[in-house]
Design a protein around this motif. Structure first.
Motif, PDB file in Angstrom:
ATOM      1  N   UNK A  16       0.937  -1.153   0.043  1.00 21.80           N
ATOM      2  CA  UNK A  16       0.068   0.111   0.136  1.00 21.80           C
ATOM      3  C   UNK A  16       0.838   1.283   0.163  1.00 21.80           C
ATOM      4  N   UNK A  17       1.804   1.220   0.682  1.00 22.28           N
ATOM      5  CA  UNK A  17       2.830   2.353   0.694  1.00 22.28           C
ATOM      6  C   UNK A  17       3.502   2.753  -0.569  1.00 22.28           C
ATOM      7  N   UNK A  18       3.541   1.580  -1.353  1.00 16.81           N
ATOM      8  CA  UNK A  18       4.237   1.847  -2.545  1.00 16.81           C
ATOM      9  C   UNK A  18       3.368   2.150  -3.956  1.00 16.81           C
ATOM     10  N   UNK A  19       1.735   2.227  -3.515  1.00 22.54           N
ATOM     11  CA  UNK A  19       0.798   2.757  -4.614  1.00 22.54           C
ATOM     12  C   UNK A  19       1.179   4.216  -4.901  1.00 22.54           C
ATOM     13  N   UNK A  20       1.345   4.566  -6.100  1.00 27.94           N
ATOM     14  CA  UNK A  20       1.949   6.085  -6.235  1.00 27.94           C
ATOM     15  C   UNK A  20       0.811   6.904  -6.263  1.00 27.94           C
ATOM     16  N   UNK A  21       0.944   8.249  -5.934  1.00 24.44           N
ATOM     17  CA  UNK A  21      -0.165   9.167  -5.718  1.00 24.44           C
ATOM     18  C   UNK A  21      -0.944   9.258  -7.140  1.00 24.44           C
ATOM     19  N   UNK A  22      -2.322   9.366  -6.948  1.00 22.76           N
ATOM     20  CA  UNK A  22      -2.665   9.426  -8.169  1.00 22.76           C
ATOM     21  C   UNK A  22      -3.491   8.189  -8.921  1.00 22.76           C
TER      22      UNK A  22
END
Length: 104
Positions: A16-22
């Motif tokens: 989840x922390x790796x999901x990029x903004x946007x």
């Protein structure tokens, strides 16, 4: 010295922390990337129990159908957070998965 293998919960947090903004990912996407493709509901339970002060971008995780699963205040918070990142969210709480889905 060998470090212990991260738990499923820890791997979920890392994904989840790796999901990029946007971008968004489904609960199933997160489960798959964390090593347990059939554990989408468990991902939901993990997110449900995040501490209030967590900095994890939990709002980027939505249903496989591209819909915000949360209702009430939490659903509104999630919609607002996604919109602030430039993601279009319909009045019905839907997101275009073809356009915004994260593909690592």
């Amino acid at each position: 010295m060998c470090l212990p293998e991260p738990s499923f919960e820890q791997r979920v947090w890392l994904v989840i922390n790796a999901i990029p903004r946007g971008n968004v990912a489904s609960y199933g996407d997160v489960a798959h990337l964390a090593g347990h493709p059939r554990a989408a509901r468990q991902v939901g339970r993990i997110l449900k129990h995040l501490p209030n002060h967590s900095q994890l971008p939990w709002h980027r995780v939505i249903s496989q159908q591209g819909k915000i699963s949360l209702s009430g205040t939490r659903g509104a918070v999630q919609s607002d957070a996604l919109r602030q990142e430039g993601i279009e969210v319909s009045e019905a709480g839907r997101i275009d998965m073809k356009r915004y889905r994260w593909r690592p």
